[in-house]
Structures are given as C-alpha cells and as structure tokens.
Design a protein around this motif. Sequence first.
Motif, PDB file in Angstrom:
ATOM      1  N   GLU A   1       0.830  -1.207   0.000  1.00 48.01           N
ATOM      2  CA  GLU A   1       0.000   0.000   0.000  1.00 48.01           C
ATOM      3  C   GLU A   1       0.866   1.260   0.000  1.00 48.01           C
ATOM      4  OE1 GLU A   1      -3.084   0.044   3.009  1.00 48.01           O
ATOM      5  OE2 GLU A   1      -3.476  -2.088   2.661  1.00 48.01           O
ATOM      6  N   VAL A   2       2.017   1.196   0.671  1.00 44.83           N
ATOM      7  CA  VAL A   2       2.938   2.338   0.665  1.00 44.83           C
ATOM      8  C   VAL A   2       3.501   2.520  -0.735  1.00 44.83           C
ATOM      9  CG1 VAL A   2       5.155   3.213   1.513  1.00 44.83           C
ATOM     10  CG2 VAL A   2       3.529   2.187   3.115  1.00 44.83           C
ATOM     11  N   HIS A   3       3.967   1.413  -1.316  1.00 42.89           N
ATOM     12  CA  HIS A   3       4.504   1.437  -2.686  1.00 42.89           C
ATOM     13  C   HIS A   3       4.477   0.006  -3.213  1.00 42.89           C
ATOM     14  CE1 HIS A   3       7.195   1.937  -6.077  1.00 42.89           C
ATOM     15  NE2 HIS A   3       7.063   3.248  -5.937  1.00 42.89           N
ATOM     16  N   PRO A   4       4.009  -0.191  -4.439  1.00 43.67           N
ATOM     17  CA  PRO A   4       3.900  -1.559  -4.973  1.00 43.67           C
ATOM     18  C   PRO A   4       5.226  -2.317  -5.017  1.00 43.67           C
ATOM     19  CG  PRO A   4       2.870   0.031  -6.461  1.00 43.67           C
ATOM     20  CD  PRO A   4       3.505   0.814  -5.351  1.00 43.67           C
ATOM     21  N   ASP A   5       6.343  -1.611  -5.092  1.00 40.99           N
ATOM     22  CA  ASP A   5       7.649  -2.267  -5.172  1.00 40.99           C
ATOM     23  C   ASP A   5       8.360  -2.375  -3.833  1.00 40.99           C
ATOM     24  OD1 ASP A   5       7.315  -2.497  -7.935  1.00 40.99           O
ATOM     25  OD2 ASP A   5       8.236  -0.538  -8.303  1.00 40.99           O
ATOM     26  N   LEU A   6       7.680  -2.003  -2.753  1.00 42.45           N
ATOM     27  CA  LEU A   6       8.313  -2.008  -1.438  1.00 42.45           C
ATOM     28  C   LEU A   6       8.359  -3.420  -0.869  1.00 42.45           C
ATOM     29  CD1 LEU A   6       9.484  -0.219   0.834  1.00 42.45           C
ATOM     30  CD2 LEU A   6       7.174  -0.087   1.766  1.00 42.45           C
ATOM     31  N   GLU A   7       9.547  -3.815  -0.403  1.00 44.38           N
ATOM     32  CA  GLU A   7       9.692  -5.112   0.271  1.00 44.38           C
ATOM     33  C   GLU A   7       8.961  -5.078   1.607  1.00 44.38           C
ATOM     34  OE1 GLU A   7      13.582  -6.709   0.862  1.00 44.38           O
ATOM     35  OE2 GLU A   7      14.295  -5.939  -1.063  1.00 44.38           O
TER      36      GLU A   7
ATOM     37  N   ALA B   1      10.860  -3.855   4.667  1.00 46.16           N
ATOM     38  CA  ALA B   1      11.230  -2.442   4.747  1.00 46.16           C
ATOM     39  C   ALA B   1      10.143  -1.591   5.393  1.00 46.16           C
ATOM     40  CB  ALA B   1      11.557  -1.908   3.356  1.00 46.16           C
ATOM     41  N   TYR B   2       8.938  -2.116   5.508  1.00 49.52           N
ATOM     42  CA  TYR B   2       7.846  -1.344   6.096  1.00 49.52           C
ATOM     43  C   TYR B   2       8.195  -0.913   7.525  1.00 49.52           C
ATOM     44  CZ  TYR B   2       3.305   0.011   7.880  1.00 49.52           C
ATOM     45  OH  TYR B   2       2.278   0.718   8.462  1.00 49.52           O
ATOM     46  N   GLY B   3       8.764  -1.801   8.298  1.00 48.30           N
ATOM     47  CA  GLY B   3       9.138  -1.480   9.677  1.00 48.30           C
ATOM     48  C   GLY B   3      10.144  -0.342   9.764  1.00 48.30           C
ATOM     49  N   LEU B   4      11.040  -0.260   8.797  1.00 48.70           N
ATOM     50  CA  LEU B   4      12.001   0.851   8.753  1.00 48.70           C
ATOM     51  C   LEU B   4      11.273   2.174   8.574  1.00 48.70           C
ATOM     52  CD1 LEU B   4      14.793  -0.514   6.396  1.00 48.70           C
ATOM     53  CD2 LEU B   4      14.980  -0.036   8.826  1.00 48.70           C
ATOM     54  N   LEU B   5      10.310   2.187   7.668  1.00 43.40           N
ATOM     55  CA  LEU B   5       9.565   3.410   7.403  1.00 43.40           C
ATOM     56  C   LEU B   5       8.775   3.847   8.636  1.00 43.40           C
ATOM     57  CD1 LEU B   5       8.292   2.660   3.798  1.00 43.40           C
ATOM     58  CD2 LEU B   5      10.243   4.081   4.485  1.00 43.40           C
ATOM     59  N   VAL B   6       8.153   2.883   9.323  1.00 47.67           N
ATOM     60  CA  VAL B   6       7.400   3.210  10.534  1.00 47.67           C
ATOM     61  C   VAL B   6       8.341   3.765  11.599  1.00 47.67           C
ATOM     62  CG1 VAL B   6       6.054   2.222  12.447  1.00 47.67           C
ATOM     63  CG2 VAL B   6       5.518   1.597  10.082  1.00 47.67           C
TER      64      VAL B   6
ATOM     65  N   GLN C   1      18.482  -2.300   1.875  1.00 49.34           N
ATOM     66  CA  GLN C   1      17.111  -1.834   2.071  1.00 49.34           C
ATOM     67  C   GLN C   1      17.015  -0.315   1.942  1.00 49.34           C
ATOM     68  OE1 GLN C   1      15.783  -3.523   5.815  1.00 49.34           O
ATOM     69  NE2 GLN C   1      14.975  -5.329   4.773  1.00 49.34           N
ATOM     70  N   LEU C   2      17.978   0.396   2.503  1.00 51.29           N
ATOM     71  CA  LEU C   2      17.956   1.853   2.416  1.00 51.29           C
ATOM     72  C   LEU C   2      18.147   2.327   0.978  1.00 51.29           C
ATOM     73  CD1 LEU C   2      19.928   2.842   5.640  1.00 51.29           C
ATOM     74  CD2 LEU C   2      17.454   2.953   5.259  1.00 51.29           C
ATOM     75  N   ARG C   3      19.010   1.655   0.243  1.00 53.26           N
ATOM     76  CA  ARG C   3      19.222   2.011  -1.169  1.00 53.26           C
ATOM     77  C   ARG C   3      17.915   1.851  -1.954  1.00 53.26           C
ATOM     78  NH1 ARG C   3      23.723  -0.139  -1.361  1.00 53.26           N
ATOM     79  NH2 ARG C   3      23.100  -2.245  -1.882  1.00 53.26           N
ATOM     80  N   ALA C   4      17.199   0.750  -1.688  1.00 49.49           N
ATOM     81  CA  ALA C   4      15.927   0.504  -2.379  1.00 49.49           C
ATOM     82  C   ALA C   4      14.893   1.565  -2.001  1.00 49.49           C
ATOM     83  CB  ALA C   4      15.408  -0.895  -2.050  1.00 49.49           C
ATOM     84  N   LEU C   5      14.826   1.931  -0.732  1.00 48.28           N
ATOM     85  CA  LEU C   5      13.881   2.952  -0.281  1.00 48.28           C
ATOM     86  C   LEU C   5      14.216   4.317  -0.878  1.00 48.28           C
ATOM     87  CD1 LEU C   5      13.521   1.942   3.482  1.00 48.28           C
ATOM     88  CD2 LEU C   5      11.786   1.720   1.689  1.00 48.28           C
ATOM     89  N   GLU C   6      15.492   4.579  -1.005  1.00 45.04           N
ATOM     90  CA  GLU C   6      15.930   5.842  -1.600  1.00 45.04           C
ATOM     91  C   GLU C   6      15.552   5.888  -3.081  1.00 45.04           C
ATOM     92  OE1 GLU C   6      19.797   8.656  -0.865  1.00 45.04           O
ATOM     93  OE2 GLU C   6      20.141   6.505  -1.087  1.00 45.04           O
ATOM     94  N   GLU C   7      15.742   4.774  -3.774  1.00 47.33           N
ATOM     95  CA  GLU C   7      15.378   4.704  -5.196  1.00 47.33           C
ATOM     96  C   GLU C   7      13.875   4.883  -5.401  1.00 47.33           C
ATOM     97  OE1 GLU C   7      16.998   1.011  -6.610  1.00 47.33           O
ATOM     98  OE2 GLU C   7      19.071   1.717  -6.404  1.00 47.33           O
ATOM     99  N   LEU C   8      13.073   4.461  -4.432  1.00 45.03           N
ATOM    100  CA  LEU C   8      11.620   4.628  -4.514  1.00 45.03           C
ATOM    101  C   LEU C   8      11.180   6.044  -4.112  1.00 45.03           C
ATOM    102  CD1 LEU C   8      10.431   1.224  -2.979  1.00 45.03           C
ATOM    103  CD2 LEU C   8      10.424   1.902  -5.399  1.00 45.03           C
ATOM    104  N   GLY C   9      12.121   6.845  -3.639  1.00 46.29           N
ATOM    105  CA  GLY C   9      11.798   8.213  -3.248  1.00 46.29           C
ATOM    106  C   GLY C   9      11.146   8.330  -1.885  1.00 46.29           C
TER     107      GLY C   9
END
Length: 164
Positions: free
Chosen positions: A50-56, A59-64, A91-99
């Motif tokens: 729901e946050v992003h279709p490509d999000l692992e 990684a959701y716990g990191l965002l929270v 994980q951080l690299r992937a989150l950064e790439e997703l903006g």
Amino acid sequence: MHEGGNGGGREVASGVSGSGTDQPEFLALERELTVLLRRARANQGEMAREVHPDLESSAYGLLVRLDECGRQRATELAAYIGVGKATMSRQLRALEELGLIAREPDPADGRAWLVALTQEGHDRVSRVREARRARYARRLADWDPREVVELARLLHQLNRGMEK
C-alpha cells in the motif's frame, strides 16, 4: 474460534504452578502468538504494497520507525530492526530509489549519514498507518475501551520483556 485458536476452548489456568514450558498457559500463549505473528507478517506485506507496490515487506518497519522517531543513522536502524549493515544498506538504497527516504550528512559526524523520510514517504506511511488504525478500530468496535487499553499495556509489557 480462529485458525490455530486457543486450544479448542480449553480453559487456561490463571496461575503458574511451576516453571515448565509444557504448562497450559504457556502452550496457549505460544499458540496465540503464533497466530498473531503469522497474521502480522501477512499484514505487513499488504501494508508495504500500500505504501509502494515495489516495497519489500521487511522495509515497512524501517519506514514506521523513521516516521515515529525521525532522522536516524543506518547503524541505529539496523540495531533496532536486528539486521546487519549489508542488509540495511541494501534496504535503504531501495527505499531511496523509490523516493521514500533521503540521506543527509550527520552534522555531529561528517563521516556518518542520517536517514529520514521524504515528504512523499511520510505522506504514504501516514496514510497506511491511519488506515491500519481504522481497521483495528472496526475490528475491536465491540470491545470495551478499557480492554483495548489493557491489551496495549500487556503487549507493551511483553515487548519490553522480549528486549531483555
């Protein structure tokens, strides 16, 4: 009764009579936590998408954590989540790439970086967390509010005990 329920309706003794892990109260606790954790893992995957279709899912716990605590060093995040430096970097690299996150130099240590949610990341995480709380409110609407408070208190106590 839910899947993997509480032992077919067997009553659990309220007192602990010994220290054995085969006591009914610990068997019931293990059973219920297994169901809860299985559902939580499935929900975490849904919330991540729901946050992003490509999000692992992981990684959701990191965002929270970033949403709740603000900017942090990657090493702090890795320690909190319980993963190694390489996993955290990936994980951080992937989150950064997703903006969803941005890195900035740590003013206290020029060699280190701080990680923070971008406005887009904050908006998406906030929207998903609000929807999650609304689901809890709907599912627990027939509970007495004091029971919800007590459940939160007991879960907090359990989580603190698990940190030891």
